[in-house]
Design a protein around this motif. Structure first.
Motif, mmCIF file in Angstrom:
data_model
loop_
_atom_site.group_PDB
_atom_site.id
_atom_site.type_symbol
_atom_site.label_atom_id
_atom_site.label_comp_id
_atom_site.label_asym_id
_atom_site.label_seq_id
_atom_site.Cartn_x
_atom_site.Cartn_y
_atom_site.Cartn_z
ATOM 1 N N TYR A 73 67.913 3.560 72.065
ATOM 2 C CA TYR A 73 67.772 3.385 70.619
ATOM 3 C C TYR A 73 66.564 4.206 70.145
ATOM 4 O O TYR A 73 65.540 4.278 70.842
ATOM 5 N N ALA A 74 66.697 4.807 68.969
ATOM 6 C CA ALA A 74 65.599 5.616 68.441
ATOM 7 C C ALA A 74 65.612 5.533 66.917
ATOM 8 O O ALA A 74 66.674 5.472 66.284
ATOM 9 N N GLY A 75 64.400 5.531 66.339
ATOM 10 C CA GLY A 75 64.318 5.452 64.879
ATOM 11 C C GLY A 75 62.896 5.630 64.387
ATOM 12 O O GLY A 75 61.986 5.993 65.145
ATOM 13 N N ARG A 76 62.710 5.336 63.099
ATOM 14 C CA ARG A 76 61.423 5.537 62.444
ATOM 15 C C ARG A 76 60.850 4.195 61.988
ATOM 16 O O ARG A 76 61.567 3.215 61.817
ATOM 17 N N THR A 77 59.530 4.202 61.766
ATOM 18 C CA THR A 77 58.898 3.026 61.163
ATOM 19 C C THR A 77 59.234 3.011 59.673
ATOM 20 O O THR A 77 59.603 4.037 59.086
ATOM 21 N N ASP B 90 57.619 5.496 57.572
ATOM 22 C CA ASP B 90 57.963 6.873 57.967
ATOM 23 C C ASP B 90 56.785 7.621 58.588
ATOM 24 O O ASP B 90 56.788 8.848 58.643
ATOM 25 N N SER B 91 55.802 6.884 59.097
ATOM 26 C CA SER B 91 54.643 7.547 59.689
ATOM 27 C C SER B 91 54.822 7.830 61.173
ATOM 28 O O SER B 91 54.139 8.711 61.715
ATOM 29 N N SER B 92 55.710 7.088 61.836
ATOM 30 C CA SER B 92 55.820 7.177 63.296
ATOM 31 C C SER B 92 57.264 6.974 63.734
ATOM 32 O O SER B 92 58.138 6.627 62.926
ATOM 33 N N ALA B 93 57.490 7.187 65.030
ATOM 34 C CA ALA B 93 58.820 6.992 65.618
ATOM 35 C C ALA B 93 58.748 5.980 66.753
ATOM 36 O O ALA B 93 57.696 5.811 67.380
ATOM 37 N N ASP C 281 68.141 2.960 65.701
ATOM 38 C CA ASP C 281 69.597 2.965 65.836
ATOM 39 C C ASP C 281 70.008 3.394 67.244
ATOM 40 O O ASP C 281 69.264 4.080 67.954
ATOM 41 N N ARG C 282 71.207 2.976 67.613
ATOM 42 C CA ARG C 282 71.711 3.373 68.935
ATOM 43 C C ARG C 282 71.803 4.888 69.004
ATOM 44 O O ARG C 282 72.336 5.540 68.083
ATOM 45 N N ALA C 283 71.267 5.429 70.090
ATOM 46 C CA ALA C 283 71.171 6.888 70.226
ATOM 47 C C ALA C 283 72.253 7.409 71.165
ATOM 48 O O ALA C 283 72.604 6.774 72.158
ATOM 49 N N VAL C 284 72.765 8.568 70.822
ATOM 50 C CA VAL C 284 73.741 9.265 71.655
ATOM 51 C C VAL C 284 73.093 10.558 72.123
ATOM 52 O O VAL C 284 72.530 11.294 71.316
ATOM 53 N N ILE D 142 60.390 11.626 71.513
ATOM 54 C CA ILE D 142 61.511 10.876 70.941
ATOM 55 C C ILE D 142 62.375 11.875 70.193
ATOM 56 O O ILE D 142 61.902 12.542 69.257
ATOM 57 N N VAL D 143 63.629 12.007 70.646
ATOM 58 C CA VAL D 143 64.590 12.846 69.935
ATOM 59 C C VAL D 143 65.426 11.918 69.074
ATOM 60 O O VAL D 143 66.182 11.075 69.583
ATOM 61 N N LEU D 144 65.267 12.044 67.764
ATOM 62 C CA LEU D 144 65.948 11.148 66.819
ATOM 63 C C LEU D 144 67.383 11.593 66.578
ATOM 64 O O LEU D 144 67.719 12.771 66.759
ATOM 65 N N PRO D 145 68.243 10.664 66.164
ATOM 66 C CA PRO D 145 69.590 11.064 65.744
ATOM 67 C C PRO D 145 69.473 12.122 64.643
ATOM 68 O O PRO D 145 68.730 11.960 63.689
ATOM 69 N N GLY D 146 70.176 13.210 64.823
ATOM 70 C CA GLY D 146 70.043 14.329 63.884
ATOM 71 C C GLY D 146 69.234 15.472 64.465
ATOM 72 O O GLY D 146 69.226 16.579 63.925
#
Length: 223
Positions: free
Chosen positions: A74-78, A81-84, A154-157, A179-183
């Motif tokens: 899972y990966a996402g933002r605070t 929007d300051s951190s991941a 969110d669940r990461a692929v 951290i590689v975010l979705p997108g």
């Protein structure tokens, strides 16, 4: 006409006596009575029979248990929007990484409960509390460096997810997290002998990254 003689009278009396004796013996014999048949009217015979025991009550069926915690990333933002934040789950264990892409980061780990809740701990008293919701995302808070951040991951692929590299480059100990975010957006911090700075981007397909002129490999992180 002659009257019957005494002999005839005596014989008739004897026959009558035998007849009366036989009749008395017959009517004096009583058959064995049936206790159920002789029961007084209004008295239930079934009252003498123990009542049948009631069938045991059935316990309520247990509620279906929740499915096992998935092996997933899972990966996402605070929320600010300051951190991941990234979290990797494997076998009921979790490892998480928080970073702002500049100089603040924290690695945390711990167990995941059957209901999807987790409380992970890191260095310097850092904590991450989260709840897995329908296996699709993790919602929670991260307390890092004395500040609290709410986040949604969110669940990461793949290639989204959590990566780490450790190596020695030009005599310095390198420890980097990404951290590689979705997108495809990346957030990372590299420490050189304990001094943090923004991390260069990795190739998410191979994990390759060049730090201070030397190529190293960042690998996916799992508990």
């Amino acid at each position: 006409m002659k009257r019957p003689g005494p002999l005839l009278t005596l014989l008739a009396g004897l026959v009558l006596g035998v007849f009366l004796l036989t009749l008395n013996a017959t009517t004096g014999t009583k058959s064995t009575s049936n206790p159920y048949k002789d029961a007084s009217p209004g008295v239930s015979v079934s009252a003498t029979v123990p009542p049948a025991s009631a069938p045991p009550s059935q316990s309520p069926s247990p509620s279906p248990s929740r499915g096992a915690v998935p092996n997933a990333d899972y990966a996402g933002r605070t929320d600010d929007d300051s951190s991941a934040v990234a979290v990797s789950l494997r076998g009921g264990k979790a490892i998480a990484y928080f970073c702002d892409g500049h100089d603040k980061e924290s690695w945390l780990k711990g167990d995941v409960e059957d209901d999807g809740t987790m409380k992970l701990t890191g260095g310097n008293g850092d904590e991450l509390s989260g709840t897995l919701k329908d296996d699709k995302l993790i919602r929670g808070t991260a307390d890092v460096g004395g500040q609290r951040y709410a986040f949604t991951a969110d669940r990461a692929v793949k290639p989204s997810g959590l990566y780490r590299a450790t190596a020695s480059v030009r005599g310095a100990k390198i420890d980097g997290g990404w951290i590689v975010l979705p997108g495809g957006r990346q957030v990372g911090v590299v420490e050189r002998d304990g001094t943090p700075s923004a991390a260069p981007e990795i190739d998410p397909e191979t994990g390759a990254v060049t730090i201070d002129g030397q190529k190293i490999i960042a690998r996916p992180v799992t508990p």
